[in-house]
Design a protein around this motif. Structure first.
Motif, short mmCIF file in Angstrom:
data_model
loop_
_atom_site.label_atom_id
_atom_site.label_comp_id
_atom_site.label_asym_id
_atom_site.label_seq_id
_atom_site.Cartn_x
_atom_site.Cartn_y
_atom_site.Cartn_z
N ASN A 20 7.96 19.23 35.78
CA ASN A 20 7.64 18.52 37.02
C ASN A 20 7.71 19.48 38.21
O ASN A 20 8.80 19.87 38.62
N PRO A 21 6.56 19.85 38.81
CA PRO A 21 6.59 20.80 39.93
C PRO A 21 6.82 20.13 41.28
O PRO A 21 6.74 20.79 42.32
N PHE A 22 7.12 18.83 41.29
CA PHE A 22 7.20 18.09 42.56
C PHE A 22 8.64 17.75 42.96
O PHE A 22 8.85 16.82 43.74
N ILE A 23 9.60 18.47 42.41
CA ILE A 23 10.99 18.16 42.77
C ILE A 23 11.44 19.06 43.92
O ILE A 23 11.46 20.29 43.80
N PHE A 24 11.78 18.42 45.01
CA PHE A 24 12.22 19.11 46.22
C PHE A 24 13.75 19.13 46.25
O PHE A 24 14.39 18.10 46.09
N CYS A 26 17.09 19.72 48.39
CA CYS A 26 17.65 19.81 49.74
C CYS A 26 18.82 20.81 49.75
O CYS A 26 19.33 21.18 48.69
N ILE A 27 19.25 21.20 50.94
CA ILE A 27 20.31 22.20 51.07
C ILE A 27 21.59 21.77 50.36
O ILE A 27 22.26 22.58 49.74
N ASP A 28 21.92 20.48 50.43
CA ASP A 28 23.17 19.99 49.83
C ASP A 28 23.02 19.60 48.36
O ASP A 28 23.91 19.00 47.77
N GLY A 29 21.87 19.93 47.75
CA GLY A 29 21.69 19.67 46.32
C GLY A 29 21.04 18.34 46.01
O GLY A 29 20.73 18.06 44.84
N VAL A 30 20.81 17.52 47.02
CA VAL A 30 20.06 16.27 46.81
C VAL A 30 18.64 16.64 46.38
O VAL A 30 18.06 17.61 46.89
N LEU A 31 18.10 15.90 45.40
CA LEU A 31 16.75 16.19 44.90
C LEU A 31 15.81 15.03 45.23
O LEU A 31 16.22 13.86 45.16
N ILE A 32 14.57 15.35 45.57
CA ILE A 32 13.56 14.31 45.81
C ILE A 32 12.41 14.54 44.84
O ILE A 32 11.77 15.60 44.87
N ASP A 33 12.17 13.55 43.99
CA ASP A 33 11.10 13.66 43.00
C ASP A 33 9.83 13.03 43.57
O ASP A 33 9.70 11.81 43.63
N GLY A 34 8.89 13.88 43.97
CA GLY A 34 7.65 13.41 44.60
C GLY A 34 6.47 13.37 43.65
O GLY A 34 5.32 13.37 44.10
N ASN A 35 6.75 13.29 42.35
CA ASN A 35 5.66 13.21 41.38
C ASN A 35 5.14 11.78 41.31
O ASN A 35 5.92 10.84 41.14
N ASP A 36 3.82 11.61 41.46
CA ASP A 36 3.27 10.24 41.48
C ASP A 36 2.75 9.82 40.10
O ASP A 36 1.98 8.87 40.00
N LYS A 37 3.17 10.54 39.06
CA LYS A 37 2.69 10.20 37.71
C LYS A 37 3.86 10.03 36.73
O LYS A 37 4.98 10.45 37.01
N GLY A 38 3.54 9.42 35.58
CA GLY A 38 4.47 9.35 34.45
C GLY A 38 5.78 8.66 34.76
O GLY A 38 5.85 7.68 35.50
N LEU A 39 6.84 9.24 34.18
CA LEU A 39 8.18 8.66 34.30
C LEU A 39 8.63 8.61 35.77
O LEU A 39 9.25 7.63 36.21
N SER A 40 8.31 9.65 36.52
CA SER A 40 8.70 9.70 37.93
C SER A 40 8.12 8.51 38.70
O SER A 40 8.80 7.87 39.51
N ARG A 41 6.87 8.21 38.41
CA ARG A 41 6.20 7.07 39.05
C ARG A 41 6.90 5.75 38.70
O ARG A 41 7.18 4.92 39.57
N SER A 42 7.20 5.58 37.40
CA SER A 42 7.85 4.34 36.94
C SER A 42 9.22 4.18 37.58
O SER A 42 9.60 3.07 37.99
N VAL A 43 9.97 5.27 37.67
CA VAL A 43 11.32 5.20 38.25
C VAL A 43 11.21 4.80 39.73
O VAL A 43 11.95 3.93 40.20
#
Ligand SMILES: C[S@@+](CC[C@H](N)C(=O)[O-])C[C@H]1O[C@@H](n2cnc3c(N)ncnc32)[C@H](O)[C@@H]1O
Length: 147
Positions: A20-24, A26-43
């Protein structure tokens, strides 16, 4: 804005992160999954519907569709800068304050993976570094975040 599901450090993202190339990150280790397909989309959709409060949606789901409610929620498509193409935007992280109006949450393209009373919703916006002309491609530096 950078849309997606927000994961705190300890939360499970292993399967969503595979290839998944869409995981951002953050400085404090928080992750944002911006993938609009597959499992990421369902979640994302599942979390968004979980949090719906009667008639009020707690997040914008339209970035998963072709009909955008918030046309600025496309930060996940910005490519990394290079020697030839300098960065013209940078990332700014911020936490949505607790007193943010409930009726405006439908415009926020982020949702928390799970709830934690102590933390607020993390959002990331892209801020221009100079004037941008219409039609110009946006580039960021993937390794620089302003906090
Ligand atoms: C967050 S996505 C960016 C949007 C992606 N290019 C797309 O079309 O969906 C990150 C991925 O884009 C590609 N990418 C980003 N910047 C690039 C660059 N300067 N040159 C080539 N590929 C790049 C890489 O595959 C990277 O893993």
């Amino acid at each position: 804005m950078y849309p997606g599901t927000v994961y705190r450090k300890h939360e499970p993202i292993f399967f969503q992160s595979l290839g998944n190339p869409f995981i951002f990150r953050c400085i404090d280790g928080v992750l944002i999954d911006g993938n609009d397909k597959g499992l990421s989309r369902s979640v994302y959709r599942s979390c968004s519907r979980r949090d719906q409060l009667g008639p009020f949606q707690m997040s914008d789901e339209s970035w998963l569709t072709a009909t955008l409610q918030n046309p600025l929620a496309v930060g996940q498509y910005v490519n990394n800068c290079s020697h030839e193409k300098a960065a013209n935007v940078c990332y700014q992280e911020f936490d949505v304050p607790g007193h943010f109006p409930v009726e405006l949450k439908q415009y926020l393209p982020n949702i928390v993976y799970s709830h934690d009373m102590e933390s607020h919703l993390r959002c990331v916006v892209l801020v221009t570094l100079r004037d941008i002309k219409q039609g110009e491609e946006l580039f960021s530096n993937y390794y620089t975040v302003v906090s």
